[in-house]
Design a protein around this motif. Structure first.
Motif, PDB file in Angstrom:
ATOM      1  N   LYS A 102       1.071  -1.351  -0.246  1.00 13.56           N
ATOM      2  CA  LYS A 102      -0.223  -0.008   0.259  1.00 13.56           C
ATOM      3  C   LYS A 102       0.779   1.208   0.142  1.00 13.56           C
ATOM      4  O   LYS A 102       0.243   2.058  -0.443  1.00 13.56           O
ATOM      5  CB  LYS A 102      -0.961  -0.279   0.877  1.00 13.56           C
ATOM      6  N   GLY A 103       2.016   1.149   0.828  1.00 10.16           N
ATOM      7  CA  GLY A 103       2.863   2.182   0.647  1.00 10.16           C
ATOM      8  C   GLY A 103       3.688   2.557  -0.940  1.00 10.16           C
ATOM      9  O   GLY A 103       3.714   3.686  -1.094  1.00 10.16           O
ATOM     10  N   ILE A 104       4.012   1.244  -1.095  1.00 12.13           N
ATOM     11  CA  ILE A 104       4.597   2.042  -2.832  1.00 12.13           C
ATOM     12  C   ILE A 104       3.653   1.794  -3.180  1.00 12.13           C
ATOM     13  O   ILE A 104       4.062   3.051  -3.965  1.00 12.13           O
ATOM     14  CB  ILE A 104       5.101  -0.100  -3.079  1.00 12.13           C
ATOM     15  N   ALA A 105       2.033   1.319  -3.727  1.00  9.57           N
ATOM     16  CA  ALA A 105       1.034   1.916  -4.192  1.00  9.57           C
ATOM     17  C   ALA A 105       1.035   3.655  -4.168  1.00  9.57           C
ATOM     18  O   ALA A 105       1.472   4.560  -5.249  1.00  9.57           O
ATOM     19  CB  ALA A 105       0.496   1.476  -4.809  1.00  9.57           C
ATOM     20  N   ARG A 106       0.900   4.048  -2.599  1.00  4.97           N
ATOM     21  CA  ARG A 106       0.228   4.719  -2.839  1.00  4.97           C
ATOM     22  C   ARG A 106       1.795   6.277  -3.299  1.00  4.97           C
ATOM     23  O   ARG A 106       1.489   7.520  -4.235  1.00  4.97           O
ATOM     24  CB  ARG A 106      -0.064   5.422  -1.332  1.00  4.97           C
ATOM     25  N   SER A 107       2.744   6.159  -2.554  1.00  2.52           N
ATOM     26  CA  SER A 107       3.928   6.796  -3.428  1.00  2.52           C
ATOM     27  C   SER A 107       4.405   6.991  -4.995  1.00  2.52           C
ATOM     28  O   SER A 107       4.443   7.784  -4.541  1.00  2.52           O
ATOM     29  CB  SER A 107       5.095   6.442  -2.504  1.00  2.52           C
ATOM     30  N   GLN A 108       3.638   5.496  -5.138  1.00  2.00           N
ATOM     31  CA  GLN A 108       3.856   5.549  -6.592  1.00  2.00           C
ATOM     32  C   GLN A 108       2.692   6.971  -7.163  1.00  2.00           C
ATOM     33  O   GLN A 108       2.910   7.938  -8.185  1.00  2.00           O
ATOM     34  CB  GLN A 108       3.960   4.195  -7.235  1.00  2.00           C
ATOM     35  N   LEU A 109       1.306   6.671  -6.198  1.00  2.00           N
ATOM     36  CA  LEU A 109       0.400   8.024  -7.324  1.00  2.00           C
ATOM     37  C   LEU A 109       0.634   8.618  -6.766  1.00  2.00           C
ATOM     38  O   LEU A 109       0.682  10.151  -7.719  1.00  2.00           O
ATOM     39  CB  LEU A 109      -1.394   7.008  -6.183  1.00  2.00           C
ATOM     40  N   VAL A 110       1.329   9.133  -6.491  1.00  2.00           N
ATOM     41  CA  VAL A 110       1.193  10.797  -4.983  1.00  2.00           C
ATOM     42  C   VAL A 110       2.533  11.303  -5.610  1.00  2.00           C
ATOM     43  O   VAL A 110       2.872  12.404  -6.765  1.00  2.00           O
ATOM     44  CB  VAL A 110       1.628  10.776  -3.808  1.00  2.00           C
ATOM     45  N   SER A 111       3.836  10.467  -6.474  1.00  2.00           N
ATOM     46  CA  SER A 111       4.792  10.886  -7.411  1.00  2.00           C
ATOM     47  C   SER A 111       4.281  11.111  -8.670  1.00  2.00           C
ATOM     48  O   SER A 111       5.220  12.091  -8.889  1.00  2.00           O
ATOM     49  CB  SER A 111       6.241   9.627  -6.975  1.00  2.00           C
TER      50      SER A 111
END
Length: 167
Positions: free
Chosen positions: A31-40
């Motif tokens: 979930k942290g990887i996916a959100r970081s990707q989305l926000v980036s």
């Protein structure tokens, strides 16, 4: 002189604390990887240019470093130019500010990756705007006109936006 921008980024969602792994070594969860990707991807749209006048600084704790690498890849920022800063881990906001004050004036955009409560307290101090930065969220700030990072201090920046995973 171009107005300076500062992006304060809290690491993505990490593993829960446990006795099996020390806090510094906690990794991002899916979930942290996916959100970081989305926000980036959202930040990529906000930052018009990533070049030699852009600097990424990150805590060396696993979860912050992993978040910084996700953003660097999305933004096309060379990973070997990331400035790894062990002192950001668990740092008081004034110590983080001191590190920011050491940034040379040649940089126009700085992305800083780290941890709470230091990052939220830093935004409160420099922008006089209380926030509680959640995981993988970005506080987008602009320094007052004519200022650079060496003169960043209390009430010298404006909080423009908080970028998160929502639409």
């Amino acid at each position: 002189m171009e107005t300076k921008s500062l992006y304060i980024i809290r690491h993505g969602k990490a593993e829960d604390p446990s006795f099996r792994k020390d806090d510094f070594s906690r990794d991002l969860v899916e979930k942290g990887i996916a959100r970081s990707q989305l926000v980036s991807e959202k930040i990529k749209k906000k930052i018009s240019l990533v070049d030699e006048r852009t600097l990424i600084i990150s805590s060396t704790a696993n979860r912050a470093a992993q978040t910084a690498l996700i953003f660097a890849r999305t933004l096309g920022y060379p990973e070997d130019r990331i400035m790894w800063e062990p002192s950001i881990y668990e740092a008081h906001y004034l110590l983080i500010l001191k590190r920011l004050n050491d940034i040379p004036a040649q940089y126009d955009r700085v992305l800083l990756f780290g941890h709470n409560p230091g990052l939220s307290d830093l935004v409160d101090y420099i922008a006089d705007d209380y926030i509680n930065l959640k995981t993988a969220h970005v506080a987008c700030l602009t320094l007052e006109e004519g200022l650079d990072y060496s003169t960043l201090s209390a009430n010298t920046a404006l909080l423009d936006a908080i970028v998160d995973e929502s639409d």
